[in-house]
Design a protein around this motif. Structure first.
Motif, PDB file in Angstrom:
ATOM      1  N   GLY A  30       0.801  -1.214   0.000  1.00 15.12           N
ATOM      2  CA  GLY A  30       0.000   0.000   0.000  1.00 15.12           C
ATOM      3  C   GLY A  30       0.836   1.267   0.000  1.00 15.12           C
ATOM      4  O   GLY A  30       0.293   2.374  -0.025  1.00 15.12           O
ATOM      5  N   VAL A 166      -6.932  -7.418   6.370  1.00 11.94           N
ATOM      6  CA  VAL A 166      -7.575  -6.621   5.318  1.00 11.94           C
ATOM      7  C   VAL A 166      -8.544  -5.620   5.934  1.00 11.94           C
ATOM      8  O   VAL A 166      -8.572  -4.442   5.549  1.00 11.94           O
ATOM      9  CB  VAL A 166      -8.288  -7.532   4.293  1.00 11.94           C
ATOM     10  CG1 VAL A 166      -9.122  -6.730   3.319  1.00 11.94           C
ATOM     11  CG2 VAL A 166      -7.273  -8.387   3.547  1.00 11.94           C
ATOM     12  N   GLY A 167      -9.332  -6.047   6.901  1.00 13.26           N
ATOM     13  CA  GLY A 167     -10.276  -5.159   7.562  1.00 13.26           C
ATOM     14  C   GLY A 167      -9.583  -4.054   8.326  1.00 13.26           C
ATOM     15  O   GLY A 167     -10.049  -2.909   8.344  1.00 13.26           O
ATOM     16  N   SER A 170      -8.153  -1.566   5.671  1.00 13.54           N
ATOM     17  CA  SER A 170      -9.267  -0.860   5.023  1.00 13.54           C
ATOM     18  C   SER A 170      -9.810   0.236   5.925  1.00 13.54           C
ATOM     19  O   SER A 170     -10.073   1.358   5.474  1.00 13.54           O
ATOM     20  CB  SER A 170     -10.396  -1.830   4.666  1.00 13.54           C
ATOM     21  OG  SER A 170      -9.982  -2.716   3.671  1.00 13.54           O
ATOM     22  N   TYR A 171      -9.987  -0.090   7.195  1.00 16.11           N
ATOM     23  CA  TYR A 171     -10.467   0.900   8.163  1.00 16.11           C
ATOM     24  C   TYR A 171      -9.510   2.096   8.222  1.00 16.11           C
ATOM     25  O   TYR A 171      -9.938   3.249   8.193  1.00 16.11           O
ATOM     26  CB  TYR A 171     -10.616   0.254   9.538  1.00 16.11           C
ATOM     27  CG  TYR A 171     -10.996   1.222  10.625  1.00 16.11           C
ATOM     28  CD1 TYR A 171     -12.328   1.598  10.820  1.00 16.11           C
ATOM     29  CD2 TYR A 171     -10.037   1.776  11.466  1.00 16.11           C
ATOM     30  CE1 TYR A 171     -12.672   2.498  11.826  1.00 16.11           C
ATOM     31  CE2 TYR A 171     -10.377   2.679  12.465  1.00 16.11           C
ATOM     32  CZ  TYR A 171     -11.699   3.029  12.641  1.00 16.11           C
ATOM     33  OH  TYR A 171     -12.031   3.929  13.626  1.00 16.11           O
ATOM     34  N   GLU A 173      -7.235   3.125   6.008  1.00 17.22           N
ATOM     35  CA  GLU A 173      -7.200   3.888   4.751  1.00 17.22           C
ATOM     36  C   GLU A 173      -8.462   4.726   4.600  1.00 17.22           C
ATOM     37  O   GLU A 173      -8.416   5.866   4.121  1.00 17.22           O
ATOM     38  CB  GLU A 173      -6.994   2.949   3.562  1.00 17.22           C
ATOM     39  CG  GLU A 173      -5.595   2.398   3.526  1.00 17.22           C
ATOM     40  CD  GLU A 173      -5.332   1.379   2.435  1.00 17.22           C
ATOM     41  OE1 GLU A 173      -4.165   1.191   2.090  1.00 17.22           O
ATOM     42  OE2 GLU A 173      -6.306   0.767   1.921  1.00 17.22           O
ATOM     43  N   GLU A 174      -9.593   4.196   5.028  1.00 15.19           N
ATOM     44  CA  GLU A 174     -10.836   4.966   4.989  1.00 15.19           C
ATOM     45  C   GLU A 174     -10.745   6.172   5.911  1.00 15.19           C
ATOM     46  O   GLU A 174     -11.128   7.277   5.546  1.00 15.19           O
ATOM     47  CB  GLU A 174     -12.003   4.064   5.412  1.00 15.19           C
ATOM     48  CG  GLU A 174     -13.345   4.752   5.433  1.00 15.19           C
ATOM     49  CD  GLU A 174     -14.447   3.831   5.933  1.00 15.19           C
ATOM     50  OE1 GLU A 174     -15.161   4.220   6.870  1.00 15.19           O
ATOM     51  OE2 GLU A 174     -14.569   2.725   5.378  1.00 15.19           O
TER      52      GLU A 174
END
Length: 180
Positions: A30, A166-167, A170-171, A173-174
């Motif tokens: 990332g 992954v979760g 994702s959290y 990056e959001e």
């Protein structure tokens, strides 16, 4: 994003190292930077290896009495006088914090970060990565603290519980997108 990860320097079995390696690779792929305790042992080494192999940067914050275990090929390595200074430096260099499996040192770091957030001394997203259910009991305790009025802010504002890498990413990056 500079992601501070608190985790164990102990050698652990595959149920912890495999998910850690996966998370490390997600961080590196990332384009993120791992900010960590600087150790080249145990789960800390797994994280640093994975991030570096996937193209990410490493910023280590070690402490004088552990300097002999510090990773030699980090992009940056800071040696602090004591654990309090180390925790302050880790938080200062982070955009987000992830708490992974660990012992008393990790728990100490986690509770200090959450206490500072509770008092609005930082607003960085904090994720508790509950690998293999390691933090099920702690999650239950936090829920009880909230239910019985010990937390002045909702638990969901204090910490995000993720069951997999992954979760967690994702959290983060959001949240980074919302802040940026």
């Amino acid at each position: 994003m500079n992601i501070c990860v608190f985790c164990s320097a102990a050698d652990l079995d595959d149920r912890y190292t495999v998910p850690a390696r996966e998370f490390a690779q997600l961080i590196g792929k990332g384009g993120h930077t791992l900010v960590w305790g600087g150790s080249d042992t145990g789960l800390m080494k797994v994280m640093a290896d994975g991030v570096q192999q996937a193209g990410g940067r490493l910023v280590g914050i070690s402490v004088e009495f552990l300097a002999g275990k510090a990773r030699a090929n980090a992009d940056e390595m800071v040696i602090t006088r004591d654990l309090a200074e180390r925790k302050a430096q880790l938080l200062a260099r982070a955009d987000a914090v992830v708490i992974m499996v660990g012992g008393t040192g990790t728990l100490d770091e986690a509770t200090e970060i959450l206490e500072l957030k509770k008092h609005n001394l930082h607003d960085k997203p904090v994720v508790l990565l509950n690998t293999a259910g390691f933090y099920d009991g702690l999650k239950q305790q936090f829920q009880r603290m909230e239910a019985e009025g010990f937390l002045p802010i909702p638990l969901t504002e204090l910490v995000f519980f993720a069951e997999e890498a992954v979760g967690a990413l994702s959290y983060l990056e959001e949240r980074a997108g919302l802040q940026g």
